[in-house]
Design a protein around this motif. Sequence first.
Motif, PDB file in Angstrom:
ATOM      1  N   ALA A   5       0.835  -1.205   0.000  1.00 45.35           N
ATOM      2  CA  ALA A   5       0.000   0.000   0.000  1.00 45.35           C
ATOM      3  C   ALA A   5       0.866   1.249   0.000  1.00 45.35           C
ATOM      4  N   GLY A   6       0.265   2.342  -0.468  1.00 47.44           N
ATOM      5  CA  GLY A   6       0.953   3.620  -0.458  1.00 47.44           C
ATOM      6  C   GLY A   6       0.438   4.521  -1.562  1.00 47.44           C
ATOM      7  N   ILE A   7       1.052   5.682  -1.695  1.00 52.25           N
ATOM      8  CA  ILE A   7       0.616   6.683  -2.665  1.00 52.25           C
ATOM      9  C   ILE A   7       1.625   6.778  -3.799  1.00 52.25           C
ATOM     10  N   VAL A   8       1.102   6.835  -5.019  1.00 57.64           N
ATOM     11  CA  VAL A   8       1.919   7.039  -6.206  1.00 57.64           C
ATOM     12  C   VAL A   8       1.331   8.239  -6.944  1.00 57.64           C
ATOM     13  N   GLU A  55       4.195  -8.552  -1.875  1.00 60.97           N
ATOM     14  CA  GLU A  55       4.706  -7.460  -2.701  1.00 60.97           C
ATOM     15  C   GLU A  55       4.687  -7.857  -4.173  1.00 60.97           C
ATOM     16  N   GLU A  56       5.034  -9.086  -4.463  1.00 62.31           N
ATOM     17  CA  GLU A  56       5.021  -9.543  -5.851  1.00 62.31           C
ATOM     18  C   GLU A  56       3.611  -9.469  -6.429  1.00 62.31           C
ATOM     19  N   GLU A  57       2.623  -9.913  -5.647  1.00 59.66           N
ATOM     20  CA  GLU A  57       1.238  -9.865  -6.113  1.00 59.66           C
ATOM     21  C   GLU A  57       0.771  -8.417  -6.314  1.00 59.66           C
ATOM     22  N   GLY A  58       1.170  -7.548  -5.384  1.00 58.87           N
ATOM     23  CA  GLY A  58       0.783  -6.151  -5.498  1.00 58.87           C
ATOM     24  C   GLY A  58       1.410  -5.482  -6.704  1.00 58.87           C
ATOM     25  N   ARG A  59       2.685  -5.737  -6.921  1.00 60.33           N
ATOM     26  CA  ARG A  59       3.361  -5.153  -8.089  1.00 60.33           C
ATOM     27  C   ARG A  59       2.738  -5.648  -9.391  1.00 60.33           C
TER      28      ARG A  59
END
Length: 469
Positions: free
Chosen positions: A215-218, A271-275
Amino acid sequence: MTIPAPALSALRSSLTSSLIITPQDEGYTDAIRRWSDTGIKQAGVVIKPSNETDIVTALKWSQEHNIDLAVKAGGHSVSGTSSSSGGLVIDLTRLNSVTVEPSTKTATVGGGTVWKDVDEALASHNLAAVGGTVNHTGVGGLTLGGGYGWLSGMYGLTIDNLLSARVILASGEIVTASKTDNADLFWALRGAGYNFGIVVSFTFQAYEQSTPVYAGIVAFTPDKVEEVISILNGLLLDKPDPRSGAITIFARPPGAPVPMVNVLIFYNGTEEEGRTRFADLLSLDPVANMISMIPYSQVNALQNPMATYGDRKSFKGIFFNPPLSPSFAKTVLGEFTEKVQSDPDLGASAILFEFYDMEKTNKVPRSATAFASRGTTQNGIITLRWSDASKDREHRAWARGVQERYKERLDAEEKAAGAGGVPQYINYAEPGDSVVDNIYGENFDRLKDMKRKYDPKNVFRKMHPISLE
């Protein structure tokens, strides 16, 4: 309204556990402070009880002396529905306990608690519950209006995970509301709860959450707005995943010359799934990327820097039936940019569009709870922030005008899609807004029956009141 001295003296002498604060007392300014300065009203007296007995006493006193009553939990209403001009405010913030039962994965939460306390208490047991997306919001206000959050895709609304509530009725009677006790009241609390009593505790179902989340902002430059929206539409409609969610935030980050296209993303996985999930979005060459693996208990703090206390705020709900038109989003961003550039005092304002998986929420029939906006629409917010009180009317009028113009367009999309229910999320609607004629939709007639039963004198009438006329 001015509280007569004898009445105030009677209240003082009858309370046993409360902090009692009047305009003459030290701490009064802090006692009437709210998330938005537009929500501040000059109360005649504020009490901060630590037990139910004093709440019952104060509730009966307000009716006996015909004193205006407001109940404050988190204090996030920008229109002052948790405040009173000259009357009584019952401030629940001392009822801020969280008791976790790991064996049943449940949490019992005091009515004055904020979500930060719930998130952290549950995290210590590797659990999580469906809360909001700003962690200093009160549990009470968010829950009684439904409650969307990052876990809604997996588990539904906050009210769908409410097991029971302890409620002080207008009569002073203290009851439990659940599927087996006062089931009709339990139905009404879940979506229209502001109208039926003072909830002094909630018991929620929680879920295993032992792993961190992605999670986070981009952030992207304004020229990327149509591409960003197209990708988020695709993820929502073509590749639905209940573990995933996103919010686009048109806002000006510190140091940026104009509002940017900021996206707060969430993926409850590795993290891999999120990316992989957000690969197309991340390929758009963001100007900032603050996404990482973090504990779930920290996710609802990510918007805190944009949602701090203070200043004057207008909070107008909008909605859209996905897919959100990329060209329309570009127009929204352009109009918003022009507005905030014309008045530097609006620099901390924002417009948000949410992208949540609604399947779990919509599996619950609209008739099962008082919550009326189960449907295909997604939520958005026009949130203006300024400091000059002389511009209150101007800024509110602009936000209301934009809200109504967006409604005309989005209503047409809603009708074309054949979507049902009330499209506007009640927690994003300010009392008096014309964006929805009937915020309770098909449940309104039954709610009037519940109002006649539990609050026939309309004691609780601050937030989206149910009129018996």
